[in-house]
Design a protein around this motif. Structure first.
Motif, PDB file in Angstrom:
ATOM      1  N   ALA A 173       2.652   1.692   3.704  1.00 18.01           N
ATOM      2  CA  ALA A 173       2.306   0.460   3.167  1.00 18.01           C
ATOM      3  C   ALA A 173       1.876   0.988   1.739  1.00 18.01           C
ATOM      4  O   ALA A 173       2.321   0.141   0.837  1.00 18.01           O
ATOM      5  N   GLU A 174       0.780   1.686   1.702  1.00 21.92           N
ATOM      6  CA  GLU A 174       0.142   2.267   0.508  1.00 21.92           C
ATOM      7  C   GLU A 174       1.260   2.947  -0.429  1.00 21.92           C
ATOM      8  O   GLU A 174       1.066   2.567  -1.680  1.00 21.92           O
ATOM      9  N   MET A 175       2.009   3.732   0.072  1.00 23.78           N
ATOM     10  CA  MET A 175       2.912   4.653  -0.790  1.00 23.78           C
ATOM     11  C   MET A 175       4.159   3.958  -0.879  1.00 23.78           C
ATOM     12  O   MET A 175       4.971   4.361  -2.010  1.00 23.78           O
ATOM     13  N   GLN A 176       4.747   2.711  -0.435  1.00 23.95           N
ATOM     14  CA  GLN A 176       5.810   2.120  -0.600  1.00 23.95           C
ATOM     15  C   GLN A 176       6.380   1.923  -2.196  1.00 23.95           C
ATOM     16  O   GLN A 176       7.540   2.270  -2.522  1.00 23.95           O
ATOM     17  N   PRO A 177       5.409   1.683  -2.879  1.00 19.97           N
ATOM     18  CA  PRO A 177       5.891   1.540  -4.147  1.00 19.97           C
ATOM     19  C   PRO A 177       6.349   2.808  -5.087  1.00 19.97           C
ATOM     20  O   PRO A 177       6.832   2.809  -6.061  1.00 19.97           O
ATOM     21  N   TRP A 178       5.809   3.806  -4.589  1.00 17.78           N
ATOM     22  CA  TRP A 178       5.799   5.100  -5.077  1.00 17.78           C
ATOM     23  C   TRP A 178       6.797   6.116  -4.380  1.00 17.78           C
ATOM     24  O   TRP A 178       7.004   7.331  -5.132  1.00 17.78           O
TER      25      TRP A 178
END
Length: 70
Positions: A11-16
């Motif tokens: 969830a934290e890394m999804q945009p990256w």
């Protein structure tokens, strides 16, 4: 180094999680998940709620997004 669950990590890394941000991903000899960013930064994670096979699946998914995996 950050300790987290696999769901929290994703969830934290999804945009990256693409080749425009991440140069490579690997698991080190201690089992830490390491992301190498294009800007030279490196983040190290201890993902504490899954097994090696689940981590390997994350690496496979990253590879399909064009991210080098080691």
């Amino acid at each position: 180094m950050k300790t987290c669950s696999l769901n929290d990590f994703m969830a934290e890394m999804q945009p990256w999680l693409d080749k425009d941000h991440i140069r490579g991903a690997e698991i080190d000899e201690k089992g830490h998940f390491i992301l190498h960013f294009l800007d030279g930064m490196k983040n190290v994670y201890i993902i504490d709620d899954c097994n090696r096979e689940q981590i390997n699946q994350v690496l496979k998914d990253l590879k399909t997004k064009g991210i080098a995996t080691l």
